[in-house]
Design an enzyme around this catalytic site. Structure first.
Site, short mmCIF file in Angstrom:
data_model
loop_
_atom_site.label_atom_id
_atom_site.label_comp_id
_atom_site.label_asym_id
_atom_site.label_seq_id
_atom_site.Cartn_x
_atom_site.Cartn_y
_atom_site.Cartn_z
N HIS A 18 0.75 -1.26 -0.06
CA HIS A 18 -0.01 -0.01 -0.14
C HIS A 18 0.81 1.20 -0.05
O HIS A 18 1.89 1.16 0.54
CB HIS A 18 -0.87 -0.15 1.54
CG HIS A 18 -1.86 1.04 1.58
ND1 HIS A 18 -1.70 2.36 1.82
CD2 HIS A 18 -3.03 0.84 1.28
CE1 HIS A 18 -2.67 2.85 1.89
NE2 HIS A 18 -3.79 2.19 1.50
N CYS A 53 -4.69 2.52 -3.64
CA CYS A 53 -3.48 3.12 -3.06
C CYS A 53 -2.28 2.08 -3.38
O CYS A 53 -1.46 1.97 -2.21
CB CYS A 53 -3.63 3.31 -1.46
SG CYS A 53 -4.97 4.68 -1.27
N LYS A 100 -10.78 -0.78 10.35
CA LYS A 100 -10.79 -2.11 9.42
C LYS A 100 -11.18 -3.20 10.36
O LYS A 100 -11.26 -4.17 9.73
CB LYS A 100 -9.57 -1.93 8.46
CG LYS A 100 -9.51 -0.99 7.53
CD LYS A 100 -7.96 -1.33 6.65
CE LYS A 100 -7.94 -0.23 5.76
NZ LYS A 100 -6.70 -0.07 4.95
N GLN A 133 -4.73 -5.19 6.51
CA GLN A 133 -5.69 -6.05 5.71
C GLN A 133 -5.72 -7.19 6.59
O GLN A 133 -6.54 -8.16 6.19
CB GLN A 133 -5.23 -6.41 4.47
CG GLN A 133 -5.66 -5.04 3.42
CD GLN A 133 -6.97 -4.63 3.52
OE1 GLN A 133 -7.90 -5.40 3.68
NE2 GLN A 133 -7.30 -3.34 3.31
N ASP A 155 3.05 -4.54 7.90
CA ASP A 155 1.92 -3.83 7.70
C ASP A 155 0.53 -4.83 7.85
O ASP A 155 0.31 -5.69 6.82
CB ASP A 155 1.84 -3.00 6.49
CG ASP A 155 0.61 -2.53 5.96
OD1 ASP A 155 -0.51 -2.69 6.81
OD2 ASP A 155 0.41 -1.61 4.84
C1 PLP Z 1 -5.86 0.73 4.62
C2 PLP Z 1 -4.42 0.10 4.33
C3 PLP Z 1 -3.25 1.15 4.96
C4 PLP Z 1 -3.73 2.61 5.47
O1 PLP Z 1 -4.52 2.46 6.88
P1 PLP Z 1 -4.94 3.88 7.23
O2 PLP Z 1 -6.23 3.35 8.10
O3 PLP Z 1 -5.53 4.49 5.85
O4 PLP Z 1 -4.05 4.44 7.96
C5 PLP Z 1 -2.02 0.50 4.82
N1 PLP Z 1 -1.86 -0.74 4.45
C6 PLP Z 1 -2.78 -1.54 3.99
C7 PLP Z 1 -2.13 -2.80 3.40
C8 PLP Z 1 -4.11 -1.08 3.80
O5 PLP Z 1 -5.02 -1.93 3.68
#
Ligand code: PLP
Length: 420
Positions: free
Chosen positions: A137, A378, A240, A217, A214
């Site tokens: 992302h 993104c 999320k 997801q 990260d």
């Molecule tokens: C949504 C997402 C982000 C960013 O999350 P925010 O809540 O907008 O800070 C980063 N990495 C992944 C894989 C995402 O799906």
């Protein structure tokens, strides 16, 4: 692939009743959009909030709100206690060793920026190398590019194959004595691919290199155990996981967090301040400058309690069932192509339709009450890899039903008719 086996095993336990049991907890799912019942399939961008979390926020605002860590009066003590309870809920959710390894951030993006400033700016020097992947992302690309530019460091990128899987052999070949940091997504938001992070972390550690995951997801769909993964940092966002926006988490190993420099300066992150010298507070407070989003943190804790009540294993199994159901039907439609075909994925379906721009697909689906995401998600480097400008993405949660997938499939057929 161990995770797939585990998911398939759990499928035996899968209960199609999951959505039927829990859907009623989400008031927003009763909405009508374009005069049709809302079909919410944009869960990878943000999930919806159950009544239990809404009630928790109301209870906090109506009977528990004051600033934390600042006063001896009743409300300040209650608010502090509830905020710290939420921290421990998150600690147990990801099986962190200690609660001081959990830092509240405003989200995944903020958490990654914290590591970039706190760790990267202190320890990464000119000529050092940072490994990212083609599946990241923008949140896990841009901060590292900013750092690389500032320091004269070099970004290396792990490529993917046509199924949207990381080439782990290529990853291993990227390591050399200048490799200083690895930042990888647990699950791709654009394709749904679950990456083999445990092995990748172990490999980086053989070279003495720390790894940030990260987990934006992953955390809502896969049981996370940071001790078992042995990751150095893990980040995700409350919104999320059925929680509020404006709140997220950074897990970091205590030793690393202690060695890092603060990201933001201000109140609460200090031990003492004079104009000559400021000494910093201990972790986690060193990284929580200023008044945090207290209500959101407590709501995040309530969301985790709610998800834990259902069980991440049951959620993963049911969502896998939804994914299989949707994949079979979408793959069978002529002119529709699924992007990202690994069997090791969460319930995210990215697709293109011949001759129709994803933006038009999204607009027409919206007229049927269906919410999907269209665009580059993104993650423009993935789009470049597949030589497409954008996809339409349906992403499922445990509150979605097979009937909603049938509605989506029928709507895709209608979209194709409009353009034929
Ligand atoms: C949504 C997402 C982000 C960013 O999350 P925010 O809540 O907008 O800070 C980063 N990495 C992944 C894989 C995402 O799906």
């Amino acid at each position: 692939m161990k995770i797939v086996d585990a998911l398939l095993d759990m499928n035996i336990l899968a209960t199609s009743e999951l959505a039927a049991r829990y859907r009623a907890d989400f008031p927003i799912l009763n909405l009508k959009v374009s005069d049709k019942p809302l079909v919410y399939l944009d869960n990878a961008a943000s999930s919806q909030m159950p009544q239990a979390v809404i009630d928790r926020l109301v209870r906090y605002q109506t009977s528990q709100h004051a600033n934390i860590h600042r006063a001896v009066h009743y409300l300040s003590e209650v608010a502090t206690q509830e905020y710290e309870t939420a921290r421990r809920t998150l600690q147990h959710f990801i099986n962190a060793r200690e609660d001081r390894e959990i830092i509240f951030t405003s989200g995944t993006t903020d958490a990654i920026n914290l590591v970039m400033h706190g760790y990267g700016r202190k320890f990464i020097k000119s000529g050092d190398e940072i490994i990212l992947t083609n599946l990241e992302h923008h949140s896990n690309i841009v901060p590292w590019q900013m750092l690389a530019e500032e320091k004269g460091a070099i970004i290396r990128v792990v490529p993917i194959n046509d199924a949207g899987e990381l080439l782990v052999d290529e990853y291993e070949k990227l390591f050399n004595p200048r490799t200083r940091f690895v930042a990888i997504t647990h699950v791709s938001n654009a394709l749904g691919t679950i990456n083999p992070i445990k092995n990748m972390i172990a490999f980086a550690h053989k070279h003495g290199v720390p790894v940030l995951i990260d987990g934006a997801q992953a955390a809502a769909h896969i049981k996370i155990d940071v001790q078992e993964l042995d990751c150095d940092f893990y980040a995700f966002s409350g919104h999320k996981l059925c929680g509020p926006t404006g709140i997220g988490l950074l897990y970091g190993k205590a030793k690393l967090l202690e060695a890092m420099q603060p990201f933001k300066g201000g109140g609460d992150m200090i031990a003492s301040v004079t104009f000559e010298k400021t000494t910093y507070n201990t972790i986690p407070y060193k990284f929580e400058a200023g008044t945090p989003p207290i209500a959101a943190a407590i709501g995040f804790g309530a969301a985790i309690d709610y998800l834990s009540g259902i069980g991440l294993d049951a959620i993963a199994a049911y969502e896998h069932e939804l994914l299989n159901y949707a994949t079979e039907q979408i793959a069978a439609i002529p002119g529709v192509h699924i992007i990202g075909n690994t069997p090791t994925k969460v319930a995210v379906l990215s697709f293109t339709i011949d001759g129709i721009h994803p933006h038009d697909v999204g607009t027409l689906l919206n007229q049927e009450g269906i919410a999907v995401r269209t665009g580059h998600h993104c993650a423009q480097p993935i789009m470049q890899r597949f030589k497409i400008p954008a996809t339409s993405r349906a992403s499922f949660s445990f509150y979605n039903t097979k009937a909603e997938i049938d509605t989506l499939i029928a709507a895709i057929h209608s979209v194709q008719k409009v353009f034929s």
